[in-house]
Design a protein around this motif. Structure first.
Motif, PDB file in Angstrom:
ATOM      1  N   GLU A 206       0.869  -1.179   0.000  1.00  0.00           N
ATOM      2  CA  GLU A 206       0.000   0.000   0.000  1.00  0.00           C
ATOM      3  C   GLU A 206       0.908   1.231   0.000  1.00  0.00           C
ATOM      4  N   PHE A 207       0.634   2.138  -0.888  1.00  0.00           N
ATOM      5  CA  PHE A 207       1.419   3.356  -0.977  1.00  0.00           C
ATOM      6  C   PHE A 207       0.723   4.467  -0.202  1.00  0.00           C
ATOM      7  N   ALA A 208       1.514   5.332   0.386  1.00  0.00           N
ATOM      8  CA  ALA A 208       1.017   6.526   1.070  1.00  0.00           C
ATOM      9  C   ALA A 208       1.957   7.660   0.661  1.00  0.00           C
TER      10      ALA A 208
ATOM     11  N   SER B  33       2.839  14.768  -0.234  1.00  0.00           N
ATOM     12  CA  SER B  33       2.597  15.796  -1.254  1.00  0.00           C
ATOM     13  C   SER B  33       3.884  16.216  -1.949  1.00  0.00           C
TER      14      SER B  33
ATOM     15  N   LEU C 152       0.167  12.381  -2.885  1.00  0.00           N
ATOM     16  CA  LEU C 152      -0.997  12.182  -2.024  1.00  0.00           C
ATOM     17  C   LEU C 152      -1.810  10.926  -2.358  1.00  0.00           C
ATOM     18  N   PHE C 153      -1.329  10.095  -3.288  1.00  0.00           N
ATOM     19  CA  PHE C 153      -2.033   8.840  -3.581  1.00  0.00           C
ATOM     20  C   PHE C 153      -1.892   7.903  -2.390  1.00  0.00           C
ATOM     21  N   HIS C 154      -2.977   7.229  -2.046  1.00  0.00           N
ATOM     22  CA  HIS C 154      -2.973   6.238  -0.964  1.00  0.00           C
ATOM     23  C   HIS C 154      -3.613   4.960  -1.480  1.00  0.00           C
ATOM     24  N   GLY C 155      -2.945   3.830  -1.262  1.00  0.00           N
ATOM     25  CA  GLY C 155      -3.525   2.545  -1.629  1.00  0.00           C
ATOM     26  C   GLY C 155      -2.584   1.704  -2.467  1.00  0.00           C
TER      27      GLY C 155
END
Length: 105
Positions: A21-23, A26, A54-57
């Motif tokens: 999972e990426f977090a 900014s 800011l991508f999450h998942g």
């Protein structure tokens, strides 16, 4: 029963999803590319590329087997390589106003 290996048939497409999972902060942008071991076997990814700030998942892609033989894909295979870059923010940036197409042609 869980599938631990899959044989991607010629011209077949399958969706894969990363376990990671990426977090993304900014201040960083990522670049994901399909590993060369897949491309050398005739398997290509359709929608890899930029991992936005800011991508999450998890990240996902569709794989297509363009070879003439089945290609084995195992659960847990490393399919992406990822590179990360610092992103410079532009505090004075303003989005351009919309203009008609004729303005630019």
């Amino acid at each position: 029963e869980a599938i631990h290996k899959y044989f991607l048939q010629p011209l077949e497409m399958v969706w894969i999803l990363s376990k990671e999972e990426f977090a993304m902060p900014s201040t960083a942008t990522g670049l994901a590319a399909l590993r060369t071991s897949f491309t050398k076997d005739g398997v290509l990814a359709l929608n890899v590329g930029i991992i936005d700030p800011l991508f999450h998942g998890p990240i996902s892609t569709a794989l297509i087997n363009f070879s003439d033989r089945p290609r084995r894909i195992d659960v847990g295979d490393k399919f992406f390589e990822s590179h990360f870059f610092n992103t410079v923010t532009c505090p004075n940036f303003t989005h351009p106003t919309k203009t008609s197409r004729e303005t630019h042609t």
